[in-house]
Design a protein around this motif. Sequence first.
Motif, mmCIF file in Angstrom:
data_model
loop_
_atom_site.group_PDB
_atom_site.id
_atom_site.type_symbol
_atom_site.label_atom_id
_atom_site.label_comp_id
_atom_site.label_asym_id
_atom_site.label_seq_id
_atom_site.Cartn_x
_atom_site.Cartn_y
_atom_site.Cartn_z
ATOM 1 N N ALA A 135 15.621 -16.601 7.831
ATOM 2 C CA ALA A 135 14.191 -16.777 7.530
ATOM 3 C C ALA A 135 13.424 -17.146 8.801
ATOM 4 O O ALA A 135 13.852 -18.021 9.559
ATOM 5 N N PRO A 136 12.306 -16.486 9.025
ATOM 6 C CA PRO A 136 11.484 -16.826 10.194
ATOM 7 C C PRO A 136 10.761 -18.149 9.985
ATOM 8 O O PRO A 136 10.547 -18.584 8.853
ATOM 9 N N THR A 141 5.993 -14.485 8.139
ATOM 10 C CA THR A 141 6.906 -13.752 7.264
ATOM 11 C C THR A 141 6.575 -12.260 7.312
ATOM 12 O O THR A 141 5.479 -11.862 6.934
ATOM 13 N N ARG A 194 15.506 -9.612 13.803
ATOM 14 C CA ARG A 194 15.759 -10.391 12.584
ATOM 15 C C ARG A 194 16.267 -9.499 11.455
ATOM 16 O O ARG A 194 17.146 -9.881 10.708
ATOM 17 N N ARG A 224 10.421 -8.883 4.305
ATOM 18 C CA ARG A 224 11.020 -10.061 3.673
ATOM 19 C C ARG A 224 10.325 -10.393 2.361
ATOM 20 O O ARG A 224 10.928 -10.999 1.482
ATOM 21 N N GLY A 225 9.096 -9.986 2.208
ATOM 22 C CA GLY A 225 8.390 -10.214 0.952
ATOM 23 C C GLY A 225 8.999 -9.426 -0.199
ATOM 24 O O GLY A 225 8.947 -9.841 -1.354
ATOM 25 N N THR A 262 10.831 -8.699 14.964
ATOM 26 C CA THR A 262 11.083 -8.355 13.571
ATOM 27 C C THR A 262 12.328 -7.479 13.445
ATOM 28 O O THR A 262 13.142 -7.680 12.559
ATOM 29 N N GLU A 275 18.277 -17.170 3.636
ATOM 30 C CA GLU A 275 17.812 -18.451 4.162
ATOM 31 C C GLU A 275 18.118 -18.619 5.643
ATOM 32 O O GLU A 275 17.311 -19.185 6.381
ATOM 33 N N LYS A 306 12.236 -10.799 -2.556
ATOM 34 C CA LYS A 306 12.154 -11.590 -3.783
ATOM 35 C C LYS A 306 12.493 -10.758 -5.013
ATOM 36 O O LYS A 306 13.052 -11.263 -5.975
#
Length: 91
Positions: free
Chosen positions: A51-52, A56, A5, A60-61, A2, A48, A64
């Motif tokens: 993105a895993p 998720t 990323r 990353r949530g 994580t 994009e 949005k």
Amino acid sequence: MTTRRRQQFVHGQALWMLGTVLVLAALNALTLDLFFVVTLIGFLVVVELTAPINVTPRWRGRLKWLILLGLLGFGYIVIRRILDILPSGLI
């Protein structure tokens, strides 16, 4: 995983924004509106590309909400530009 990323995401966005400033400055087209729009496009691309596949992460949530704010800002810029183009007596 994580953390890697997340670092890729932050580095990708920072490089995109730096590149945007340099290119727009070289073209003598650096305005806040144009910088915002190109940065938003880069943000969506970086989201994009990083993105895993399977899971998720929680961080990353929350992206949005940033995307929503960015799209609202983009809508504001578009509406303002349209109003600038229209004749003054029309509206």
